[in-house]
Enzyme design. Sequence first.
Site, PDB file in Angstrom:
ATOM      1  N   LYS A 157     -16.917  18.730  44.936  1.00  0.00           N
ATOM      2  CA  LYS A 157     -16.196  19.924  45.282  1.00  0.00           C
ATOM      3  C   LYS A 157     -17.341  21.046  46.188  1.00  0.00           C
ATOM      4  CE  LYS A 157     -17.769  22.392  41.672  1.00  0.00           C
ATOM      5  NZ  LYS A 157     -17.425  23.142  39.984  1.00  0.00           N
TER       6      LYS A 157
ATOM      7  N   ARG B  50      -4.339  26.934  40.396  1.00  0.00           N
ATOM      8  CA  ARG B  50      -5.150  27.916  40.781  1.00  0.00           C
ATOM      9  C   ARG B  50      -4.328  28.655  42.445  1.00  0.00           C
ATOM     10  NH1 ARG B  50     -10.394  25.596  41.175  1.00  0.00           N
ATOM     11  NH2 ARG B  50     -10.512  26.398  38.451  1.00  0.00           N
TER      12      ARG B  50
ATOM     13  N   CYS C 290     -18.879  28.322  34.926  1.00  0.00           N
ATOM     14  CA  CYS C 290     -17.822  28.871  36.600  1.00  0.00           C
ATOM     15  C   CYS C 290     -18.131  30.168  36.017  1.00  0.00           C
ATOM     16  CB  CYS C 290     -16.179  28.333  35.868  1.00  0.00           C
ATOM     17  SG  CYS C 290     -16.039  26.776  35.570  1.00  0.00           S
TER      18      CYS C 290
ATOM     19  N   ARG D 107     -13.680  24.515  48.830  1.00  0.00           N
ATOM     20  CA  ARG D 107     -12.492  25.465  48.647  1.00  0.00           C
ATOM     21  C   ARG D 107     -13.013  27.425  48.211  1.00  0.00           C
ATOM     22  NH1 ARG D 107     -13.617  23.588  42.225  1.00  0.00           N
ATOM     23  NH2 ARG D 107     -13.608  21.778  42.516  1.00  0.00           N
TER      24      ARG D 107
ATOM     25  N   LYS E 240     -18.316  24.534  48.034  1.00  0.00           N
ATOM     26  CA  LYS E 240     -18.116  26.220  47.700  1.00  0.00           C
ATOM     27  C   LYS E 240     -19.300  26.959  48.725  1.00  0.00           C
ATOM     28  CE  LYS E 240     -17.069  25.790  43.195  1.00  0.00           C
ATOM     29  NZ  LYS E 240     -17.444  26.728  41.515  1.00  0.00           N
TER      30      LYS E 240
ATOM     31  N   CYS F  25      -9.590  25.110  28.662  1.00  0.00           N
ATOM     32  CA  CYS F  25     -10.671  23.721  29.096  1.00  0.00           C
ATOM     33  C   CYS F  25     -11.028  22.949  28.169  1.00  0.00           C
ATOM     34  CB  CYS F  25     -11.392  25.340  29.970  1.00  0.00           C
ATOM     35  SG  CYS F  25     -13.143  23.646  30.270  1.00  0.00           S
TER      36      CYS F  25
ATOM     37  N   CYS G 141     -15.648  33.429  31.625  1.00  0.00           N
ATOM     38  CA  CYS G 141     -14.814  31.621  32.010  1.00  0.00           C
ATOM     39  C   CYS G 141     -14.226  31.888  30.991  1.00  0.00           C
ATOM     40  CB  CYS G 141     -15.898  30.737  32.086  1.00  0.00           C
ATOM     41  SG  CYS G 141     -16.158  29.698  30.185  1.00  0.00           S
TER      42      CYS G 141
ATOM     43  N   CYS H  30     -19.461  26.331  28.307  1.00  0.00           N
ATOM     44  CA  CYS H  30     -20.693  25.215  28.803  1.00  0.00           C
ATOM     45  C   CYS H  30     -21.010  24.623  29.365  1.00  0.00           C
ATOM     46  CB  CYS H  30     -18.826  23.967  28.866  1.00  0.00           C
ATOM     47  SG  CYS H  30     -18.982  23.711  30.586  1.00  0.00           S
TER      48      CYS H  30
END
Length: 566
Positions: free
Chosen positions: A210, A78, A480, A147, A212, A437, A431, A476
């Site tokens: 994480k 990424r 995302c 992020r 954001k 994934c 996603c 899932c």
Amino acid sequence: MEERLENQKLSEDEFIKDKSDFLRGTIKESLSNPLTGALAPDDIKLIKYHGSYQQYDRDLDSERKKQKLEPLYQFMVRVRAAGGITTPEQWIALDELSDKHGNGTMKLTTRQSFQFHGILKRSLKPTIQAVNEALLSTLATCGDVNRNVMCNPNPYQSAIHSEVYEMAGRISEAFLPKTTAYHEIWLDKEKVAGSPDVEPLYHKHYLPRKFKIALAIPPNNDIDLFSNDIGLIAIEEKNELKGYNLCVGGGLGSTFGEKTTYPRLADVIGFVEKDKVIEVAETIIAIQRDFGNREDRKNARFKYTIDKRGLEWFVDELHARLGWKIEIPRPYKFTTNGDEYGWVKGTNNKWFYTLFVEHGRVKDEENYQLKKALREVAQMLKGDFRLTGNQNLIIANVTEKDKKAIEAILVDNGVFNNPKLTGLRKSSMACVALNTCGLAFAEAERYLPSLIDKLDVIMEKNGLENDEINIRMTGCPNNCARSSLGEIGFVGRAIGTYNMYMGASHNGDRLNTLYKEMLSEEDILEELESIIAAYAKERREGEHFGDYVIRKKLVEVTDRPVKVLS
């Protein structure tokens, strides 16, 4: 904070960070191990901080097991780009990388980043080196750190857009990890003897999970601000940026069967003057560093820290650490969380073309040569490329003279004014999900386009082909593609089976609610055919689909809308 950690039960990830020597681990040794395409278990966790996830091709898994081969391990890389802006030269470099080391495609993400898939271990270091040679980076695009910082990617949309974009860059730079491990492992820099690494903000154990941050400019919530740990709403008065309303505690991920996990939208807790934003954001990150859950990663996001201790506790802690109080929130209004497509002229008299990229996948198909078209545009463009928070692309800073030439390239490659671009399709996101994934239960990116083909027949039959209904699909519940903010949202439960949610607001300030579980495609089409037909007949003037299903009580609002402290 370190004393508090000593008195806490810690998850495995915390021990890995503790002994990692500031994110080094044994990554170098893992990369040079020729006996496997994978990294060592601890290094799989640590490499996230460097901008990569270890994955494997799940489509080939059964066949490789039959042949007694290990999974076809590969890596996602990424690229970090605050606000999502890249030069034509950088675009060409990334395009070439996708062919040389990846699967030939680029993925534009919901956080205004680039992703490459299908990179083998032997190509991982050359890929990351090449990204840095293009003056970009992969550092901190994953892992328990702040992020990629999101914002509207067009600084020339108004006078304040430029200031907000600049702020996004400053925040991004301020909260990068300070470890030199990244440069040693990937760029062959020597560690300076006698100069131990320090992390003034993150400390030795970084964050519990994480983090954001996003900035939005009313009336466009085009980056789904309330889904972030910190959201900053630009407040404009008389064409001047005064500061930002501060939102805290957003996050959409959850786990099936775990009632202690849930999506949550951020609360608006006050107003901050623009010159104090970095100080406030750093203080909030430090609070999460010190009080976040380091025992259970499923409950480690900032939203759970706030809910466990209370919003009032958090505000008091923030004020105590700052030594001053933030002001009460100022009025604002969001009207949409989508992108506006087509040409728009900026304040600099240059042109900006927002191009729909289905689910962010830049690739070539028969009669739709998107990757080729964008390469040709990059070769002649004197402006730049800008990634939106909805997986789309802006061809930016185009001169009047070059506008027709760019249109011609898009027309020649079947990209310009594609007839399949209905209102529903242009409002869709998905996603990656299968096949790469490891968390996905079902398809998303590879399946949603065909589902929309079928839904568009229903939409057209009811005269709604141009109506924008936000539709999101994830493989899932990690969210995302922000499925919890879809007016129609799908979350994969098993191959070919989805939970369907409805009722999110069109502007991103209300979550959707579970409508029915375990639906097949046949079930989905049957349910939505009657609902869409009723919506076409019964909707009020200006009423969006999400508001309609709430008014008709097709779903109940089980989660409160965004809370604004006064």
